[in-house]
Design a protein around this motif. Sequence first.
Motif, PDB file in Angstrom:
ATOM      1  N   ALA A   1       0.864  -1.284   0.083  1.00  0.00           N
ATOM      2  CA  ALA A   1       0.047  -0.068  -0.029  1.00  0.00           C
ATOM      3  C   ALA A   1       0.752   1.214  -0.034  1.00  0.00           C
ATOM      4  O   ALA A   1       0.443   2.348  -0.925  1.00  0.00           O
ATOM      5  CB  ALA A   1      -0.776   0.050   1.211  1.00  0.00           C
ATOM      6  N   LEU A   2       1.966   1.128   0.868  1.00  0.00           N
ATOM      7  CA  LEU A   2       2.809   2.314   0.705  1.00  0.00           C
ATOM      8  C   LEU A   2       3.497   2.665  -0.425  1.00  0.00           C
ATOM      9  O   LEU A   2       3.464   3.803  -0.972  1.00  0.00           O
ATOM     10  CB  LEU A   2       3.808   2.195   1.862  1.00  0.00           C
ATOM     11  CG  LEU A   2       3.566   2.193   3.299  1.00  0.00           C
ATOM     12  CD1 LEU A   2       4.584   1.814   4.274  1.00  0.00           C
ATOM     13  CD2 LEU A   2       3.064   3.776   3.690  1.00  0.00           C
TER      14      LEU A   2
ATOM     15  N   VAL B   1       0.563   6.025  17.660  1.00  0.00           N
ATOM     16  CA  VAL B   1      -0.146   4.884  17.125  1.00  0.00           C
ATOM     17  C   VAL B   1      -1.900   5.286  17.499  1.00  0.00           C
ATOM     18  O   VAL B   1      -2.595   5.117  16.527  1.00  0.00           O
ATOM     19  CB  VAL B   1       0.165   3.568  17.809  1.00  0.00           C
ATOM     20  CG1 VAL B   1      -0.838   2.694  17.292  1.00  0.00           C
ATOM     21  CG2 VAL B   1       1.581   3.275  17.368  1.00  0.00           C
ATOM     22  N   LYS B   2      -2.035   5.816  18.503  1.00  0.00           N
ATOM     23  CA  LYS B   2      -3.343   6.345  18.826  1.00  0.00           C
ATOM     24  C   LYS B   2      -3.896   7.299  17.655  1.00  0.00           C
ATOM     25  O   LYS B   2      -5.046   7.144  17.269  1.00  0.00           O
ATOM     26  CB  LYS B   2      -3.614   6.600  20.088  1.00  0.00           C
ATOM     27  CG  LYS B   2      -3.617   5.711  21.426  1.00  0.00           C
ATOM     28  CD  LYS B   2      -3.680   6.533  22.808  1.00  0.00           C
ATOM     29  CE  LYS B   2      -3.855   5.417  23.734  1.00  0.00           C
ATOM     30  NZ  LYS B   2      -4.106   5.902  24.998  1.00  0.00           N
TER      31      LYS B   2
ATOM     32  N   GLN C   1      -7.144   8.048  12.203  1.00  0.00           N
ATOM     33  CA  GLN C   1      -7.262   8.434  11.087  1.00  0.00           C
ATOM     34  C   GLN C   1      -8.081   7.148  10.250  1.00  0.00           C
ATOM     35  O   GLN C   1      -8.565   7.380   9.270  1.00  0.00           O
ATOM     36  CB  GLN C   1      -6.054   8.561  10.600  1.00  0.00           C
ATOM     37  CG  GLN C   1      -5.417   9.930  11.063  1.00  0.00           C
ATOM     38  CD  GLN C   1      -4.076   9.895  10.344  1.00  0.00           C
ATOM     39  OE1 GLN C   1      -3.590   9.250   9.269  1.00  0.00           O
ATOM     40  NE2 GLN C   1      -2.998  10.603  11.131  1.00  0.00           N
ATOM     41  N   VAL C   2      -7.982   5.936  10.897  1.00  0.00           N
ATOM     42  CA  VAL C   2      -8.652   4.971  10.182  1.00  0.00           C
ATOM     43  C   VAL C   2      -9.664   4.150  10.937  1.00  0.00           C
ATOM     44  O   VAL C   2     -10.093   3.018  10.564  1.00  0.00           O
ATOM     45  CB  VAL C   2      -7.402   3.688   9.889  1.00  0.00           C
ATOM     46  CG1 VAL C   2      -6.462   4.149   9.113  1.00  0.00           C
ATOM     47  CG2 VAL C   2      -6.927   3.211  11.020  1.00  0.00           C
ATOM     48  N   GLY C   3     -10.277   5.222  11.932  1.00  0.00           N
ATOM     49  CA  GLY C   3     -11.467   4.603  12.465  1.00  0.00           C
ATOM     50  C   GLY C   3     -11.340   3.788  13.715  1.00  0.00           C
ATOM     51  O   GLY C   3     -12.275   2.963  13.964  1.00  0.00           O
TER      52      GLY C   3
ATOM     53  N   ALA D   1       0.399   0.543   8.108  1.00  0.00           N
ATOM     54  CA  ALA D   1       0.867   1.447   6.914  1.00  0.00           C
ATOM     55  C   ALA D   1       0.871   2.841   7.304  1.00  0.00           C
ATOM     56  O   ALA D   1       1.941   3.476   7.059  1.00  0.00           O
ATOM     57  CB  ALA D   1      -0.101   1.290   5.707  1.00  0.00           C
ATOM     58  N   LYS D   2      -0.101   3.463   7.917  1.00  0.00           N
ATOM     59  CA  LYS D   2      -0.402   4.636   8.212  1.00  0.00           C
ATOM     60  C   LYS D   2       0.632   5.144   9.306  1.00  0.00           C
ATOM     61  O   LYS D   2       0.960   6.406   9.460  1.00  0.00           O
ATOM     62  CB  LYS D   2      -1.590   5.160   8.569  1.00  0.00           C
ATOM     63  CG  LYS D   2      -2.763   4.857   7.475  1.00  0.00           C
ATOM     64  CD  LYS D   2      -2.476   5.721   6.291  1.00  0.00           C
ATOM     65  CE  LYS D   2      -2.862   7.434   6.687  1.00  0.00           C
ATOM     66  NZ  LYS D   2      -2.895   8.242   5.509  1.00  0.00           N
TER      67      LYS D   2
END
Length: 383
Positions: free
Chosen positions: A122-123, A306-307, A312-314, A370-371
């Motif tokens: 994905a990156l 990480v939190k 960002q991804v719900g 990934a994020k």
Amino acid sequence: MITYLKKEKNDMIELLELLVNTDSNSYDKKGVDKIGAILQSKFEELGMNVSLHREKEYGNHLSITSAHAKHPEILIIAHMDTVFPDGESENRPFEIIGDKMYGPGVNDEKASHVQVFYAMKALKESGSSAFHNVQILFNSDEEIGSPSSKSIIKEAAEGKKYSLVVECGRPNEGVVTSRKGVGRFTMSVSGKSAHAGVEPEIGRSAIEEIAHKIIKLQQLNDHKNGLSVNVGLIEGGTSANTVSPEAKAVIDVRVKSKEQADDVVKDIYHIAEEDDVHGTDTEVNGRIARPPMEETEESKALLKEVKETGKQVGLDIHGESTGGASDASFTAAEGIPTIDGMGPIGEFSHSETDEYTVIDSLVERTALLAKTIERLSHKQTEE
């Protein structure tokens, strides 16, 4: 990124099925190397460099970086071995029931192999420079204490800013922020045999002596403060009518801190030195094999990142502590901010029937990984 990964979901599940249906017990070098070959092929398809750390006894370890990586700052660790014997996947192959995926090693931790590959894919697809800021280490012997990979992990940790370990995620969006250290000790007692009916008085019972020691060992437990000492195996004697000349106890130790580890090791050796049955001798072998993964200000700061990424991804990420062991302890002990439990969510690892991974978490946790890589990479650029 979520949109891209949702499109890849069926391919992710297909790769996971292949991995789960390939047995890879820690002592099955051939099986572990099959997993390694599958992963090597997949990552090379992405244009990544795969270096093999060849082993004679255990499976080979894989170190993976972008072809253009110079000094990657993020280390990702996953293990390829499982606890299940050869033939297990044939007896109960990968299957989907409802919203869960089942099979030997699906949660611990073959879903994580898929996660790491698709996070990197994905990156790359997004053109992110973070693709070049990662070193991935797949080792082959985590389930037995990482005897051949420990030094490789420590070497890989040099110069890294962060360590992300993809043991399975916890239900309700948990990641692991601390783990207990683990030790294994064997206490062996030598006595003197004698006929139990004719001349028992000249014997020196090793079983009697080990019994005294077991009670003392169990009294070391301090569960409230995170210390557990468990005599899980005992053996001894030659026959019912013989005063036992030999006896042995195998001890599992879990500690919350380095100081606690030092203290309990001293206590174990002190117990070995004290004789309740005169004329017996006791020997201790063992060590704290994995240091505790302790929370630090730096690891708390990493958890915060990480939190924020989770939002960002719900995902509503939170940190948890566990008594189980993993390779995260090695990077944490090297002073590298470490978060574990970054893998897909599941439960009942090592179970012969119930181990599962939640299907949706495969996509969600891949996006999280990934994020997070992207966020940490940009953070270092800004600094």
